[in-house]
Motif scaffolding. Structure first.
Motif, PDB file in Angstrom:
ATOM      1  N   UNK A   1     -24.337 -38.423 -66.674  1.00 13.87           N
ATOM      2  CA  UNK A   1     -23.390 -39.516 -66.479  1.00 13.87           C
ATOM      3  C   UNK A   1     -24.082 -40.688 -65.787  1.00 13.87           C
ATOM      4  N   UNK A   2     -23.467 -41.854 -65.908  1.00  9.59           N
ATOM      5  CA  UNK A   2     -23.984 -43.040 -65.239  1.00  9.59           C
ATOM      6  C   UNK A   2     -23.513 -43.100 -63.796  1.00  9.59           C
ATOM      7  N   UNK A   3     -23.623 -44.283 -63.189  1.00 11.97           N
ATOM      8  CA  UNK A   3     -23.135 -44.476 -61.830  1.00 11.97           C
ATOM      9  C   UNK A   3     -24.007 -43.869 -60.760  1.00 11.97           C
ATOM     10  N   UNK A   4     -25.334 -43.885 -60.950  1.00 11.00           N
ATOM     11  CA  UNK A   4     -26.244 -43.248 -59.997  1.00 11.00           C
ATOM     12  C   UNK A   4     -27.006 -44.246 -59.124  1.00 11.00           C
ATOM     13  N   UNK A   5     -26.719 -45.524 -59.265  1.00 13.38           N
ATOM     14  CA  UNK A   5     -27.493 -46.530 -58.524  1.00 13.38           C
ATOM     15  C   UNK A   5     -27.245 -46.478 -57.023  1.00 13.38           C
ATOM     16  N   UNK A   6     -26.146 -45.852 -56.596  1.00 15.36           N
ATOM     17  CA  UNK A   6     -25.861 -45.772 -55.160  1.00 15.36           C
ATOM     18  C   UNK A   6     -26.951 -45.007 -54.407  1.00 15.36           C
ATOM     19  N   UNK A   7     -27.723 -44.211 -55.138  1.00 12.38           N
ATOM     20  CA  UNK A   7     -28.815 -43.453 -54.516  1.00 12.38           C
ATOM     21  C   UNK A   7     -30.033 -44.332 -54.250  1.00 12.38           C
ATOM     22  N   UNK A   8     -30.050 -45.525 -54.853  1.00 16.82           N
ATOM     23  CA  UNK A   8     -31.218 -46.397 -54.771  1.00 16.82           C
ATOM     24  C   UNK A   8     -30.871 -47.645 -53.969  1.00 16.82           C
ATOM     25  N   UNK A   9     -31.759 -48.049 -53.111  1.00 15.59           N
ATOM     26  CA  UNK A   9     -31.497 -49.216 -52.264  1.00 15.59           C
ATOM     27  C   UNK A   9     -31.728 -50.504 -53.046  1.00 15.59           C
ATOM     28  N   UNK A  10     -30.792 -51.447 -52.904  1.00 14.42           N
ATOM     29  CA  UNK A  10     -30.961 -52.770 -53.473  1.00 14.42           C
ATOM     30  C   UNK A  10     -30.801 -52.861 -54.970  1.00 14.42           C
ATOM     31  N   UNK A  11     -30.089 -51.896 -55.571  1.00 10.41           N
ATOM     32  CA  UNK A  11     -29.890 -51.894 -57.023  1.00 10.41           C
ATOM     33  C   UNK A  11     -28.425 -52.153 -57.339  1.00 10.41           C
ATOM     34  N   UNK A  12     -28.174 -53.138 -58.204  1.00 10.53           N
ATOM     35  CA  UNK A  12     -26.816 -53.414 -58.677  1.00 10.53           C
ATOM     36  C   UNK A  12     -26.529 -52.526 -59.879  1.00 10.53           C
ATOM     37  N   UNK A  13     -25.422 -51.785 -59.808  1.00  8.23           N
ATOM     38  CA  UNK A  13     -25.140 -50.760 -60.825  1.00  8.23           C
ATOM     39  C   UNK A  13     -24.291 -51.326 -61.965  1.00  8.23           C
ATOM     40  N   UNK A  14     -24.932 -51.546 -63.100  1.00  7.21           N
ATOM     41  CA  UNK A  14     -24.227 -51.923 -64.327  1.00  7.21           C
ATOM     42  C   UNK A  14     -24.091 -50.723 -65.272  1.00  7.21           C
ATOM     43  N   UNK A  15     -24.479 -49.526 -64.798  1.00  9.30           N
ATOM     44  CA  UNK A  15     -24.431 -48.352 -65.658  1.00  9.30           C
ATOM     45  C   UNK A  15     -23.072 -47.679 -65.646  1.00  9.30           C
ATOM     46  N   UNK A  16     -22.235 -48.003 -64.667  1.00  6.90           N
ATOM     47  CA  UNK A  16     -20.883 -47.450 -64.663  1.00  6.90           C
ATOM     48  C   UNK A  16     -19.897 -48.510 -65.138  1.00  6.90           C
ATOM     49  N   UNK A  17     -18.668 -48.087 -65.374  1.00  2.27           N
ATOM     50  CA  UNK A  17     -17.639 -49.027 -65.824  1.00  2.27           C
ATOM     51  C   UNK A  17     -16.417 -48.941 -64.902  1.00  2.27           C
ATOM     52  N   UNK A  18     -16.649 -49.358 -63.652  1.00  2.41           N
ATOM     53  CA  UNK A  18     -15.603 -49.384 -62.633  1.00  2.41           C
ATOM     54  C   UNK A  18     -15.105 -50.813 -62.417  1.00  2.41           C
ATOM     55  N   UNK A  19     -13.919 -50.916 -61.835  1.00  3.95           N
ATOM     56  CA  UNK A  19     -13.416 -52.202 -61.372  1.00  3.95           C
ATOM     57  C   UNK A  19     -14.483 -52.838 -60.481  1.00  3.95           C
ATOM     58  N   UNK A  20     -15.026 -54.002 -60.850  1.00  2.00           N
ATOM     59  CA  UNK A  20     -16.158 -54.572 -60.108  1.00  2.00           C
ATOM     60  C   UNK A  20     -15.789 -55.093 -58.723  1.00  2.00           C
ATOM     61  N   UNK A  21     -14.496 -55.195 -58.442  1.00  3.59           N
ATOM     62  CA  UNK A  21     -14.074 -55.717 -57.151  1.00  3.59           C
ATOM     63  C   UNK A  21     -13.915 -54.614 -56.106  1.00  3.59           C
ATOM     64  N   UNK A  22     -14.226 -53.379 -56.505  1.00  3.02           N
ATOM     65  CA  UNK A  22     -14.153 -52.272 -55.567  1.00  3.02           C
ATOM     66  C   UNK A  22     -12.722 -51.889 -55.245  1.00  3.02           C
ATOM     67  N   UNK A  23     -12.533 -50.951 -54.325  1.00  3.77           N
ATOM     68  CA  UNK A  23     -11.178 -50.532 -53.943  1.00  3.77           C
ATOM     69  C   UNK A  23     -10.428 -51.659 -53.239  1.00  3.77           C
ATOM     70  N   UNK A  24      -9.103 -51.603 -53.190  1.00  2.00           N
ATOM     71  CA  UNK A  24      -8.339 -52.579 -52.410  1.00  2.00           C
ATOM     72  C   UNK A  24      -8.805 -52.605 -50.957  1.00  2.00           C
ATOM     73  N   UNK A  25      -8.669 -53.757 -50.314  1.00  2.00           N
ATOM     74  CA  UNK A  25      -9.199 -53.935 -48.966  1.00  2.00           C
ATOM     75  C   UNK A  25      -8.587 -52.967 -47.955  1.00  2.00           C
ATOM     76  N   UNK A  26      -7.357 -52.536 -48.190  1.00  2.00           N
ATOM     77  CA  UNK A  26      -6.688 -51.664 -47.218  1.00  2.00           C
ATOM     78  C   UNK A  26      -6.824 -50.186 -47.565  1.00  2.00           C
ATOM     79  N   UNK A  27      -7.831 -49.827 -48.384  1.00  2.00           N
ATOM     80  CA  UNK A  27      -7.983 -48.433 -48.802  1.00  2.00           C
ATOM     81  C   UNK A  27      -8.190 -47.521 -47.601  1.00  2.00           C
ATOM     82  N   UNK A  28      -8.928 -47.990 -46.567  1.00  2.00           N
ATOM     83  CA  UNK A  28      -9.153 -47.157 -45.381  1.00  2.00           C
ATOM     84  C   UNK A  28      -7.847 -46.869 -44.649  1.00  2.00           C
TER      85      UNK A  28
END
Length: 370
Positions: A19-46
């Motif tokens: 599967x894709x989405x493995x760039x989080x393991x690498x420093x300084x890499x922008x991940x275009x291999x996954x297909x997630x909402x590019x804006x990330x989770x909502x700000x109040x997710x925590x």
């Protein structure tokens, strides 16, 4: 000493899926291999997550009653038409474990999401491939599909939009397939996990129609639409008879209290967040497509969805080489060779916001023209 304990024969030569989405393991890499909402989770997710902490001292509600009630109101279906999973992958696993016997024929499009074949093979089902062809723009050819389905298939899998091709099939076309399969007594598994990030998805989804068919199962999740792959929450929609059988296979307490709380709040109060992301990506896809075309990248038509699947053959390059060169420029793309050797010349990449897309385009320009 006796020999080692052997697995079932279905597992003996079965590799793990890629599967894709493995760039989080690498420093300084922008991940275009996954297909997630590019804006990330909502700000109040925590804050949403922390609101569940007080309830962690007891077992989660195995019936997910509150979440099912929210989904019922949102998608206009009865609660007994819903099963909850630890991501849509849980639903994908439960279907063959509920319905398929060893040797039964299951029809899968190729290329498509690898977990379908994996989970079918685990239970010993026989895979029949329906090839999506470049001359058809990788769209489903109805005659070829139904010929491969025949009268003896147990099930047919469809991903809409298809992963990795990004093609979206219209509602009427999907309905015609479901009805034809219903007449032949064939189950249809429809994966709509990526659909909510496609503008106009309400006119494409079949989620509110599952109780009209005896043979339709729909999978969805919050992973892509809210960019929360680390929180495993997915849904299965079908008629009550199918759902009641799948519930027998579902692992007890498969969805924790944090997942249930997060899903309930996001579905009830935050779907406009997904709609906004879908609208922005649709606009950015037009801009990105035009810019890539101008620098000579074989981008083709504007994608139906928010990710692209392109052949690198016009560049005389296989994706392994392209991926390596893009990584050297801080971008990870998806090498599609994992979908089959015939796709080793194809790349998949997603659409993000303007600033990051500009960096992506600059990296592509450097690779192919630098």
């Amino acid at each position: 000493m006796k020999g080692r304990i052997l697995p079932r024969k279905e597992l003996s030569d079965l590799p793990k899926t890629v599967h894709g989405g493995q760039a989080w393991k690498l420093e300084g890499i922008e991940d275009y291999s996954h297909n997630l909402n590019p804006f990330g989770p909502p700000e109040d997710i925590n804050e949403i997550i922390m609101s569940a902490v007080a309830d962690l001292g007891h077992y989660p509600d195995d019936s997910c009653a509150e979440l099912k009630d929210t989904l019922s109101k949102t998608f206009n279906i009865d609660t007994d038409c819903i099963t909850i999973g630890a991501g849509s992958s849980d639903i994908i696993r439960n279907v063959p474990n509920t319905f398929f016997r060893p040797g039964e024929k299951v029809v899968l499009n190729r290329p498509s999401f690898a977990e379908y074949a994996q989970q079918c093979r685990i239970v010993g089902a026989e895979i029949v491939w329906n090839d999506l062809l470049p001359e058809d723009d990788f769209r489903i050819d109805l005659d070829r599909l139904m010929y491969n389905v025949g009268d003896d298939a147990k099930a047919l899998y469809i991903c809409n939009p298809n992963n990795p091709t990004g093609r979206v099939e219209p509602r009427d076309k999907i309905i015609s397939i479901v009805r034809e399969c219903e007449e032949r007594g064939i189950l249809v598994f429809l994966d709509e996990t990526l659909l909510e990030l496609v503008p106009g998805y309400v006119d494409i989804t079949l989620s509110g129609m599952v109780d009209r068919f005896s043979n339709l199962i729909i999978a969805s999740s919050l992973t892509k639409s809210f960019a929360i792959p680390g929180i495993r929450i997915g849904f299965g929609f079908s008629n009550p008879d199918i759902i009641s059988e799948m519930e027998k296979v579902r692992m007890t307490w498969n969805v924790g209290q944090i997942e249930q709380t997060v899903a309930n709040v996001l579905v009830r109060d935050r779907l406009d967040y997904v709609d906004h992301a879908a609208a922005v990506m649709a606009e950015e896809s037009e801009v990105m497509n035009s810019a890539l075309s101008e620098i000579g990248f074989p981008v083709g038509n504007v994608s139906d969805s928010f990710f692209y699947f392109n052949s690198l053959e016009p560049l005389g390059m296989e994706c392994a080489e392209f991926k390596k060169k893009m990584l050297n420029r801080g971008i990870m793309v998806r090498d599609c060779s994992s979908f089959g050797d015939e796709f080793k010349g194809y790349v998949r990449y997603s659409v993000k916001d303007r600033e990051r897309n500009c960096r992506f385009i600059a990296a592509v320009d450097s690779v192919i023209n630098g």
